[in-house]
Design a protein around this motif. Structure first.
Motif, short mmCIF file in Angstrom:
data_model
loop_
_atom_site.label_atom_id
_atom_site.label_comp_id
_atom_site.label_asym_id
_atom_site.label_seq_id
_atom_site.Cartn_x
_atom_site.Cartn_y
_atom_site.Cartn_z
N ARG A 14 69.66 16.44 73.30
CA ARG A 14 69.49 18.57 73.45
C ARG A 14 68.77 18.98 73.60
NH1 ARG A 14 75.71 18.56 70.29
NH2 ARG A 14 76.89 16.92 71.88
N ARG A 15 68.13 18.38 71.81
CA ARG A 15 67.14 19.45 71.93
C ARG A 15 65.35 19.22 72.76
NH1 ARG A 15 71.19 21.56 70.15
NH2 ARG A 15 71.23 22.06 68.15
N LEU A 67 66.78 20.40 63.61
CA LEU A 67 67.83 20.43 64.87
C LEU A 67 68.38 21.37 64.70
CD1 LEU A 67 67.71 16.20 64.39
CD2 LEU A 67 67.48 17.61 66.13
N GLU A 68 68.96 22.27 63.78
CA GLU A 68 69.74 23.76 64.07
C GLU A 68 70.85 22.48 63.87
OE1 GLU A 68 68.02 25.84 67.23
OE2 GLU A 68 65.98 26.13 65.49
N CYS A 69 71.41 22.43 63.50
CA CYS A 69 72.71 21.73 63.14
C CYS A 69 73.50 21.23 62.08
CB CYS A 69 73.06 20.41 65.11
SG CYS A 69 71.99 18.78 63.37
N GLN A 70 74.12 20.73 62.09
CA GLN A 70 75.18 20.87 60.98
C GLN A 70 74.98 19.13 60.44
OE1 GLN A 70 77.34 23.08 58.58
NE2 GLN A 70 75.41 24.56 60.03
N CYS A 81 69.04 18.32 60.17
CA CYS A 81 70.09 19.98 60.20
C CYS A 81 69.35 21.16 59.86
CB CYS A 81 70.56 19.58 59.54
SG CYS A 81 72.49 18.05 58.74
N MET A 133 71.63 14.56 69.54
CA MET A 133 70.46 15.51 69.25
C MET A 133 69.70 15.96 69.60
SD MET A 133 73.22 17.27 68.28
CE MET A 133 72.27 18.86 67.49
N ASP A 164 77.11 16.59 62.44
CA ASP A 164 76.54 17.04 64.56
C ASP A 164 75.97 15.42 64.70
OD1 ASP A 164 77.06 18.99 65.44
OD2 ASP A 164 76.16 20.02 64.75
#
Length: 93
Positions: free
Chosen positions: A13-14, A55-58, A52, A10, A61
């Motif tokens: 990705r970010r 990182l704007e994720c679940q 979360c 993550m 993830d």
């Protein structure tokens, strides 16, 4: 350990550094490294929620279950810790 931590995925990705993530989450870079490298024994839900959010994720993830390749019978719901108890002479219960 059967729980794998994919924080590095993550982060990539970010396009975020470990230092930036630690600062935004409110934990030390050293503690984030322990979690990221799979050496943590536990993680607080508040920390997981903060990760979360930043990182704007679940949670899925960041964490995933992998079968334990040890096959020693120490894990699982039925025999949780049975091997360790037996090795130390502690009766199971």
């Amino acid at each position: 350990m059967p729980i794998a931590v994919d924080i590095d995925v993550m982060l990539a990705r970010r396009k975020m550094s470990v230092g930036e993530l630690a600062e935004r989450v409110g934990i030390t870079p050293a503690n984030l490294a322990v979690l990221k490298n799979g050496r943590a024994k536990a993680v607080r839900f508040t920390t997981l929620a903060a990760l979360c959010e930043v990182l704007e994720c679940q949670p899925g993830d960041l964490l995933r279950w992998e079968p334990d390749d040890g096959g020693d019978g120490a894990g699982g719901r039925d025999g949780e810790g049975a091997v360790e108890r037996a090795a130390h002479g502690v009766p199971g219960g």
